[in-house]
Design an enzyme around this catalytic site. Sequence first.
Site, PDB file in Angstrom:
ATOM      1  N   ARG A   1       8.091  27.601  37.466  1.00  0.00           N
ATOM      2  CA  ARG A   1       7.238  28.797  37.303  1.00  0.00           C
ATOM      3  C   ARG A   1       8.071  29.956  36.728  1.00  0.00           C
ATOM      4  O   ARG A   1       7.533  30.832  36.057  1.00  0.00           O
ATOM      5  CB  ARG A   1       6.607  29.175  38.649  1.00  0.00           C
ATOM      6  CG  ARG A   1       5.750  30.421  38.592  1.00  0.00           C
ATOM      7  CD  ARG A   1       4.671  30.493  39.658  1.00  0.00           C
ATOM      8  NE  ARG A   1       5.087  30.047  40.958  1.00  0.00           N
ATOM      9  CZ  ARG A   1       5.923  30.692  41.787  1.00  0.00           C
ATOM     10  NH1 ARG A   1       6.442  31.856  41.424  1.00  0.00           N
ATOM     11  NH2 ARG A   1       6.237  30.198  42.960  1.00  0.00           N
TER      12      ARG A   1
ATOM     13  N   TYR B   1     -11.119  41.102  20.007  1.00  0.00           N
ATOM     14  CA  TYR B   1     -11.661  39.873  20.588  1.00  0.00           C
ATOM     15  C   TYR B   1     -12.500  40.217  21.826  1.00  0.00           C
ATOM     16  O   TYR B   1     -12.050  40.968  22.706  1.00  0.00           O
ATOM     17  CB  TYR B   1     -10.519  38.907  20.934  1.00  0.00           C
ATOM     18  CG  TYR B   1     -10.980  37.734  21.739  1.00  0.00           C
ATOM     19  CD1 TYR B   1     -11.989  36.894  21.268  1.00  0.00           C
ATOM     20  CD2 TYR B   1     -10.444  37.467  22.992  1.00  0.00           C
ATOM     21  CE1 TYR B   1     -12.441  35.826  22.021  1.00  0.00           C
ATOM     22  CE2 TYR B   1     -10.888  36.400  23.744  1.00  0.00           C
ATOM     23  CZ  TYR B   1     -11.888  35.584  23.245  1.00  0.00           C
ATOM     24  OH  TYR B   1     -12.344  34.535  24.003  1.00  0.00           O
TER      25      TYR B   1
ATOM     26  N   ASP C   1      -2.780  42.493  18.493  1.00  0.00           N
ATOM     27  CA  ASP C   1      -3.176  41.092  18.634  1.00  0.00           C
ATOM     28  C   ASP C   1      -2.906  40.408  17.288  1.00  0.00           C
ATOM     29  O   ASP C   1      -3.554  40.706  16.285  1.00  0.00           O
ATOM     30  CB  ASP C   1      -4.656  41.010  19.014  1.00  0.00           C
ATOM     31  CG  ASP C   1      -5.117  39.585  19.318  1.00  0.00           C
ATOM     32  OD1 ASP C   1      -4.517  38.628  18.769  1.00  0.00           O
ATOM     33  OD2 ASP C   1      -6.076  39.416  20.086  1.00  0.00           O
TER      34      ASP C   1
ATOM     35  N   LYS D   1      -4.778  29.023  18.667  1.00  0.00           N
ATOM     36  CA  LYS D   1      -5.374  29.050  17.320  1.00  0.00           C
ATOM     37  C   LYS D   1      -4.393  28.505  16.287  1.00  0.00           C
ATOM     38  O   LYS D   1      -3.989  27.361  16.396  1.00  0.00           O
ATOM     39  CB  LYS D   1      -5.842  30.468  17.002  1.00  0.00           C
ATOM     40  CG  LYS D   1      -6.544  31.169  18.188  1.00  0.00           C
ATOM     41  CD  LYS D   1      -7.801  30.471  18.651  1.00  0.00           C
ATOM     42  CE  LYS D   1      -8.410  31.232  19.832  1.00  0.00           C
ATOM     43  NZ  LYS D   1      -9.570  30.601  20.407  1.00  0.00           N
TER      44      LYS D   1
HETATM   45  C1  LIG Z   1      -8.065  37.237  18.387  1.00  0.00           C
HETATM   46  C2  LIG Z   1      -8.036  36.525  19.716  1.00  0.00           C
HETATM   47  N1  LIG Z   1      -7.240  36.996  20.680  1.00  0.00           N
HETATM   48  C3  LIG Z   1      -7.186  36.396  21.883  1.00  0.00           C
HETATM   49  C4  LIG Z   1      -7.935  35.274  22.187  1.00  0.00           C
HETATM   50  C5  LIG Z   1      -7.869  34.647  23.555  1.00  0.00           C
HETATM   51  O1  LIG Z   1      -7.091  33.509  23.556  1.00  0.00           O
HETATM   52  P1  LIG Z   1      -7.306  32.226  24.494  1.00  0.00           P
HETATM   53  O2  LIG Z   1      -8.644  31.648  24.153  1.00  0.00           O
HETATM   54  O3  LIG Z   1      -6.133  31.361  24.144  1.00  0.00           O
HETATM   55  O4  LIG Z   1      -7.270  32.692  25.912  1.00  0.00           O
HETATM   56  C6  LIG Z   1      -8.772  34.753  21.208  1.00  0.00           C
HETATM   57  C7  LIG Z   1      -9.622  33.566  21.500  1.00  0.00           C
HETATM   58  O5  LIG Z   1     -10.572  33.269  20.831  1.00  0.00           O
HETATM   59  C8  LIG Z   1      -8.821  35.399  19.934  1.00  0.00           C
HETATM   60  O6  LIG Z   1      -9.619  34.958  18.936  1.00  0.00           O
END
Ligand SMILES: Cc1ncc(COP(=O)(O)O)c(C=O)c1O
Length: 376
Positions: free
Chosen positions: A47, A99, A174, A199
């Site tokens: 962890r 997001y 992000d 992604k």
């Molecule tokens: C731009 C963006 N940031 C963060 C996330 C969140 O990531 P996760 O689905 O791996 O938790 C996503 C998920 O679709 C995303 O498109």
Amino acid sequence: MHIESILAHAGCDPDQDQDDATPPIHLTTTFRRDSQGNWPSGHKYARISNPTRARLERVLTDLEPASQALAFSSGMAAAAALLQSLDAGATVMLARDVYFGVRVLASDMAERGHIQLHTFDAHLGLQSGDMAALAAAHLVWIETPSNPLLQITDIEGLANACHTHNPDARLVVDGTWTTPFIQQPLSLGADVVFHSLTKYMAGHSDVLGGALLFRREDDLYARVRRTQETGGAVLDPFSCWLTLRGLRTLAVRLRVQQESALAVARFLEGHARVVRVHYPGLTSHPGHEVAAHQMRGYGAMCSFQTGRSGAETLALVGRAQVFIQATSLGGTESLIEHRRSAEGEASHTPEDLVRLSMGLEHIDDLVRDLARMLNY
Ligand SMILES: Cc1ncc(COP(=O)(O)O)c(C=O)c1O
């Protein structure tokens, strides 16, 4: 070294006592202590750290480049750890178009009194109504291109404005949609980069993961690291290994995916049944010049508006044959999504908006599929 070369060898540095050309997976959860009670490997318990995760985190710091990286069990686990590490009542400025999951997490935390939340239109720059929040802000959180409207924010301009008005404010970007191959926010003045590894970075729609990259090994990094160690939202060794494997082809995947996105955006812009296309690679996009300056290419995501009702737009998306109708992005398969119905009631997304994630299919097949959906 060029980023393509770092990617091609991602995680392939030799093990201590083996000659593997590609990385092994360390599954152990605990590590031996020596007769003096020390941990010679530098690892105590999984962890806290694990050699496969440490290998991935090293590669991530090289790619950004950053001084520290932490890999989490999902993108949202990384976002939650960052917000949880703030003092109670801390001020967070969040761009309006980010997001959906981040928006929901931040507004839930604000409703429970954990943070003070101020939303702003990051792509328009700071307005007079934002300055009081900025003076108090601990985090300023943006996404560029944004999700799902592909708005472009000038990272360097915002970083300078933030740091001038409030030296304690930390700018978080992000970077999920761009990856370090397309955009490197830390070198433009941001303090933290947030990635969903799920992604493009892992790249095959079979890993859930997240990461935070820090420009400095500062108090914020120490707090987030402690939140992760105590909370335990770490990326498991197999997912770390899969992410390292995915990273080795990131440059070639993104080159093709970006090329297809531009071709699709141009096709949609000329189509009579499309009322608006959101893609920063189009010269008609209001953020085109800023994007050209701060990005290498314009990304592989694109969205468009049909001018029809939500139900008609959902029906259009349902006619896809090559694109797969599903949420998420960044895999080898192209995805199409009616964002409003996927996000649900709290959605701000226009009901006629369709979001595309470009995969690796031949561009002619993708354009033919879209033409058939639109001309039905
Ligand atoms: C731009 C963006 N940031 C963060 C996330 C969140 O990531 P996760 O689905 O791996 O938790 C996503 C998920 O679709 C995303 O498109």
